[in-house]
Design a protein around this motif. Structure first.
Motif, PDB file in Angstrom:
ATOM      1  N   ALA A  39       0.762  -1.335   0.030  1.00 25.14           N
ATOM      2  CA  ALA A  39       0.030   0.007  -0.088  1.00 25.14           C
ATOM      3  C   ALA A  39       0.854   1.277  -0.034  1.00 25.14           C
ATOM      4  CB  ALA A  39      -0.927   0.014   1.087  1.00 25.14           C
ATOM      5  N   ALA A  40       2.000   1.297   0.744  1.00 32.32           N
ATOM      6  CA  ALA A  40       2.786   2.590   0.721  1.00 32.32           C
ATOM      7  C   ALA A  40       3.523   2.540  -0.559  1.00 32.32           C
ATOM      8  CB  ALA A  40       3.975   2.290   1.914  1.00 32.32           C
ATOM      9  N   LEU A  41       3.925   1.480  -1.128  1.00 34.43           N
ATOM     10  CA  LEU A  41       4.388   1.615  -2.648  1.00 34.43           C
ATOM     11  C   LEU A  41       3.430   2.137  -3.572  1.00 34.43           C
ATOM     12  CD1 LEU A  41       6.666  -1.613  -2.507  1.00 34.43           C
ATOM     13  CD2 LEU A  41       7.606   0.626  -2.656  1.00 34.43           C
ATOM     14  N   ASP A  42       2.264   1.676  -3.513  1.00 35.04           N
ATOM     15  CA  ASP A  42       1.187   2.500  -4.223  1.00 35.04           C
ATOM     16  C   ASP A  42       0.888   3.890  -4.079  1.00 35.04           C
ATOM     17  OD1 ASP A  42       0.577  -0.102  -5.470  1.00 35.04           O
ATOM     18  OD2 ASP A  42      -1.135  -0.560  -4.133  1.00 35.04           O
ATOM     19  N   ARG A  43       1.125   4.410  -2.706  1.00 35.00           N
ATOM     20  CA  ARG A  43       0.896   5.474  -2.571  1.00 35.00           C
ATOM     21  C   ARG A  43       2.041   6.563  -3.135  1.00 35.00           C
ATOM     22  NH1 ARG A  43      -0.477   3.380   2.394  1.00 35.00           N
ATOM     23  NH2 ARG A  43       1.402   3.966   3.460  1.00 35.00           N
ATOM     24  N   ILE A  44       3.267   5.882  -3.058  1.00 34.91           N
ATOM     25  CA  ILE A  44       4.421   6.617  -3.667  1.00 34.91           C
ATOM     26  C   ILE A  44       4.348   6.503  -5.143  1.00 34.91           C
ATOM     27  CG2 ILE A  44       7.086   5.955  -4.299  1.00 34.91           C
ATOM     28  CD1 ILE A  44       7.510   4.887  -1.638  1.00 34.91           C
ATOM     29  N   ASP A  45       3.720   5.671  -5.988  1.00 39.65           N
ATOM     30  CA  ASP A  45       3.417   5.630  -7.363  1.00 39.65           C
ATOM     31  C   ASP A  45       2.321   6.771  -7.451  1.00 39.65           C
ATOM     32  OD1 ASP A  45       5.318   3.698  -7.724  1.00 39.65           O
ATOM     33  OD2 ASP A  45       3.861   2.065  -7.775  1.00 39.65           O
ATOM     34  N   ASN A  46       1.485   7.035  -6.724  1.00 42.55           N
ATOM     35  CA  ASN A  46       0.338   7.826  -7.238  1.00 42.55           C
ATOM     36  C   ASN A  46       0.731   9.198  -6.450  1.00 42.55           C
ATOM     37  OD1 ASN A  46      -0.696   7.894  -4.495  1.00 42.55           O
ATOM     38  ND2 ASN A  46      -2.171   6.273  -4.914  1.00 42.55           N
ATOM     39  N   GLY A  47       1.973   9.339  -5.909  1.00 43.86           N
ATOM     40  CA  GLY A  47       2.095  10.748  -5.293  1.00 43.86           C
ATOM     41  C   GLY A  47       1.557  11.173  -3.821  1.00 43.86           C
ATOM     42  N   THR A  48       1.148  10.300  -3.115  1.00 42.95           N
ATOM     43  CA  THR A  48       0.360  10.441  -2.044  1.00 42.95           C
ATOM     44  C   THR A  48       1.129   9.993  -0.658  1.00 42.95           C
ATOM     45  OG1 THR A  48      -1.069   8.682  -1.936  1.00 42.95           O
ATOM     46  CG2 THR A  48      -1.944  10.826  -2.743  1.00 42.95           C
TER      47      THR A  48
END
Length: 109
Positions: free
Chosen positions: A70-79
């Motif tokens: 989930a954290a890696l997804d947040r990095i990818d989407n800029g959040t």
């Protein structure tokens, strides 16, 4: 958004390293849990206790792995680095301690 991405590159490395470590550990746990059990009842009792510990470690590892993804997804989407609840920045100290933290300290309380 690209500026935030660069800012959190070091966290991404930490998260990916931890992800690989957990995946390796979970694989070893699966192998251990799948091994042939001893026939001796005393040995089976010990193995059963060990399996319970391994299952607990596996469940904790799976939960951490989900948080990392989930954290890696947040990095990818800029959040990444923003609280998922209030939208305020998560302190660098909190991210250093728990790089996959989705909430700021106030919202965590």
């Amino acid at each position: 958004m690209e500026k935030n991405r660069e800012r959190y590159d070091s966290y991404e490395k930490i998260l990916r390293d931890r992800q690989r470590e957990l995946e390796s550990r979970l694989n070893r746990i699966d192998v251990d849990l799948g091994r042939t059990k001893e026939q001796d009842s005393d040995d089976r009792a010990t193995e059963s206790e060990n399996d319970e510990v391994l299952e607990g470690l596996g469940q904790a590892g799976q939960a951490e792995l989900r948080a990392i993804r989930a954290a890696l997804d947040r990095i990818d989407n800029g959040t990444y680095g923003l609280c998922a609840r209030c939208g305020e920045p998560i302190s660098p100290e909190r991210l250093a301690a728990v790089p996959y933290a989705p909430l700021c300290e106030d919202c965590m309380s």
